[in-house]
Design an enzyme around this catalytic site. Structure first.
Site, mmCIF file in Angstrom:
data_model
loop_
_atom_site.group_PDB
_atom_site.id
_atom_site.type_symbol
_atom_site.label_atom_id
_atom_site.label_comp_id
_atom_site.label_asym_id
_atom_site.label_seq_id
_atom_site.Cartn_x
_atom_site.Cartn_y
_atom_site.Cartn_z
ATOM 1 N N CYS A 110 0.841 -1.195 0.000
ATOM 2 C CA CYS A 110 0.000 0.000 0.000
ATOM 3 C C CYS A 110 0.875 1.243 0.000
ATOM 4 C CB CYS A 110 -0.920 -0.001 1.226
ATOM 5 S SG CYS A 110 -2.203 1.281 1.165
ATOM 6 N N CYS A 141 -2.180 4.153 6.951
ATOM 7 C CA CYS A 141 -3.289 4.523 7.833
ATOM 8 C C CYS A 141 -3.043 3.960 9.227
ATOM 9 C CB CYS A 141 -4.604 3.996 7.273
ATOM 10 S SG CYS A 141 -4.984 4.605 5.608
ATOM 11 N N TYR A 173 -4.965 2.930 11.479
ATOM 12 C CA TYR A 173 -5.844 1.861 11.964
ATOM 13 C C TYR A 173 -5.903 0.640 11.045
ATOM 14 C CZ TYR A 173 -8.881 4.605 8.840
ATOM 15 O OH TYR A 173 -9.392 5.302 7.776
ATOM 16 N N CYS A 174 -5.012 0.513 10.081
ATOM 17 C CA CYS A 174 -5.110 -0.540 9.067
ATOM 18 C C CYS A 174 -5.074 -1.934 9.695
ATOM 19 C CB CYS A 174 -3.983 -0.406 8.051
ATOM 20 S SG CYS A 174 -4.012 -1.696 6.779
ATOM 21 N N LEU A 229 -11.180 -1.620 13.622
ATOM 22 C CA LEU A 229 -10.813 -2.841 14.343
ATOM 23 C C LEU A 229 -9.454 -2.689 15.002
ATOM 24 C CD1 LEU A 229 -11.829 -5.493 11.656
ATOM 25 C CD2 LEU A 229 -13.087 -4.919 13.747
ATOM 26 N N CYS A 260 -11.651 -15.796 5.244
ATOM 27 C CA CYS A 260 -12.172 -14.479 5.641
ATOM 28 C C CYS A 260 -11.080 -13.434 5.554
ATOM 29 C CB CYS A 260 -12.723 -14.564 7.067
ATOM 30 S SG CYS A 260 -13.252 -12.978 7.772
ATOM 31 N N ASP A 261 -11.458 -12.240 5.158
ATOM 32 C CA ASP A 261 -10.525 -11.122 5.029
ATOM 33 C C ASP A 261 -9.891 -10.747 6.363
ATOM 34 O OD1 ASP A 261 -9.182 -9.141 3.627
ATOM 35 O OD2 ASP A 261 -10.769 -7.665 3.908
ATOM 36 N N CYS A 272 -31.714 -12.811 24.695
ATOM 37 C CA CYS A 272 -31.813 -11.399 24.306
ATOM 38 C C CYS A 272 -32.949 -11.199 23.304
ATOM 39 C CB CYS A 272 -30.496 -10.931 23.691
ATOM 40 S SG CYS A 272 -30.527 -9.207 23.136
ATOM 41 N N CYS A 293 -20.702 -9.830 13.898
ATOM 42 C CA CYS A 293 -19.541 -10.362 13.183
ATOM 43 C C CYS A 293 -18.607 -11.121 14.125
ATOM 44 C CB CYS A 293 -18.783 -9.213 12.518
ATOM 45 S SG CYS A 293 -17.264 -9.724 11.677
#
Length: 370
Positions: A15, A19, A21-22, A195, A276-277, A320, A330
């Site tokens: 990249c 950033c 927070y990447c 995240l 999953c990413d 709940c 998620c």
């Protein structure tokens, strides 16, 4: 096989931005190989050929990063050539791309328009908010380049969404951010929870999105969105759209809103495939798309383990009243300790308070769009 969707990283973790927070940067730092470089032509052709041979009905190629644009325009022109070459079954092909926008020029915008790419453009709001966390590798601001990309997309009629990462700071400025997007006539918005690095203590960074901040963010954003809806100016916000789908259809088309995982077939630039990413880690490598069929990749023990582990419902969720709407959320927000059962969603209280606040109005919107 049924229709197939792939998330592809043609430039691996590479990249041109840094950033703060990447999440993918923190993932790649914990692999034996941080970056696999640019996807080689033989990997690209093998992937395209396999998917088009094995899918039925339609298929989707979604390019992410890192920054996928770093693979170069010739890479994507070659992609289109290979899709035409190997599409013997005349499948409907959908292409999409997520970009930070800083490298977009006239030629890129023209290509994306002509080839009908759906684009996700990362932009965190107006200049002073965007530039806080989204600087390039030299520490320079990026806002003006991203705004220029949006202008080019409009000029060439590229279909695009805005991807806005919700941090502690953006959560406090939702009115300013929403007004800015509205002034720019951005009608399709995705607000993505920031995240913290996987398995690290949550909430310890300046950018960390704490539950109390997220609660306020959701309520304020909903008020703005709902007011526009009542005034006949509907804006698509992916999370709210997903809730409406759940109310009307019983499930959402958005990954992470159905409570259990599916295999996303994330393809790294060397051809390695992951479920999953958020989990592109050596532990969850399923195999290589050059050597295995999609069915074989799906049926690996690792994939079954990954999916099965998401099925367990937390005891709090079972009682709940909002579980049918939330479904636990998620997996990534429930995973705080490696090799342990998933916990209660980190934002559980945020969702409970938001649903209490907004549900009657959500029902009103749902009834009006049936």
């Amino acid at each position: 096989m049924p229709p197939l969707s792939l998330l592809i990283k043609p430039a691996s973790s590479g990249c041109n931005l840094k950033c703060t927070y990447c999440f993918y940067h923190s993932l790649s730092d914990n692999r034996n190989v941080k970056s696999y470089g640019i996807m080689r032509d033989e990997v690209l052709e093998s992937m395209v050929k396999r998917v088009l041979n094995e899918a039925d009905g339609h298929c989707s190629f979604a390019f992410q990063g890192g920054e996928p644009i770093l693979a170069g325009l010739e890479f994507f022109e070659r992609l289109m050539e290979l899709q035409r070459k190997h599409n013997y079954k005349n499948l409907k092909i959908y292409n999409s791309l997520q970009t930070n926008g800083t490298l977009i020029d006239e030629s890129w915008a023209k290509f994306l328009s002509e080839n009908k790419f759906l684009v996700g453009l990362s932009m965190d709001g107006p200049k002073e908010i965007h530039n806080l966390n989204r600087k390039d590798c030299c520490g320079l601001d990026t806002f003006s380049k991203v705004e220029r990309a949006a202008e080019l997309f409009k000029k060439y009629k590229v279909e695009f969404n805005i991807l806005c990462v919700v941090t502690s700071n953006t959560a406090r400025h939702v009115n300013k951010i929403y007004r800015y997007f509205k002034e720019k006539d951005f009608k399709f918005l995705q607000f993505i929870n920031c995240l913290d690095p996987l398995y690290e203590e949550k909430g310890k960074y300046n950018y960390s999105l704490k539950p109390q901040d997220y609660t306020k963010f959701l309520k304020n954003l909903f008020d703005l969105w709902y007011e526009d809806f009542l005034n006949g100016n509907r804006v698509s916000i992916r999370y709210f759209d997903g809730l409406l789908e759940t109310i009307l259809l019983g499930k959402s088309s958005s990954c992470g809103m159905n409570g259990t995982c599916t295999c996303q077939f994330v393809v790294e630039s060397d051809g390695s495939v992951y479920p999953c990413d958020f989990y592109v880690l050596d532990k969850w490598r399923l195999g290589n798309i050059q050597d295995m069929t999609m069915k074989e990749l799906f049926e690996t023990n690792k994939n079954h383990e990954f999916i099965k582990s998401s099925f367990k419902v937390h005891e709090e969720c079972k009682k709940c009243k909002w579980f049918k709407l939330c479904k636990g959320g998620c997996r990534r927000c429930r995973d705080s300790k490696e090799d342990s059962d998933l916990e209660l969603n980190y934002y559980c209280q945020s969702y409970k308070e938001f649903f209490e606040y907004a549900f009657p109005r959500l029902i009103n919107v749902a009834n009006n769009i049936k």
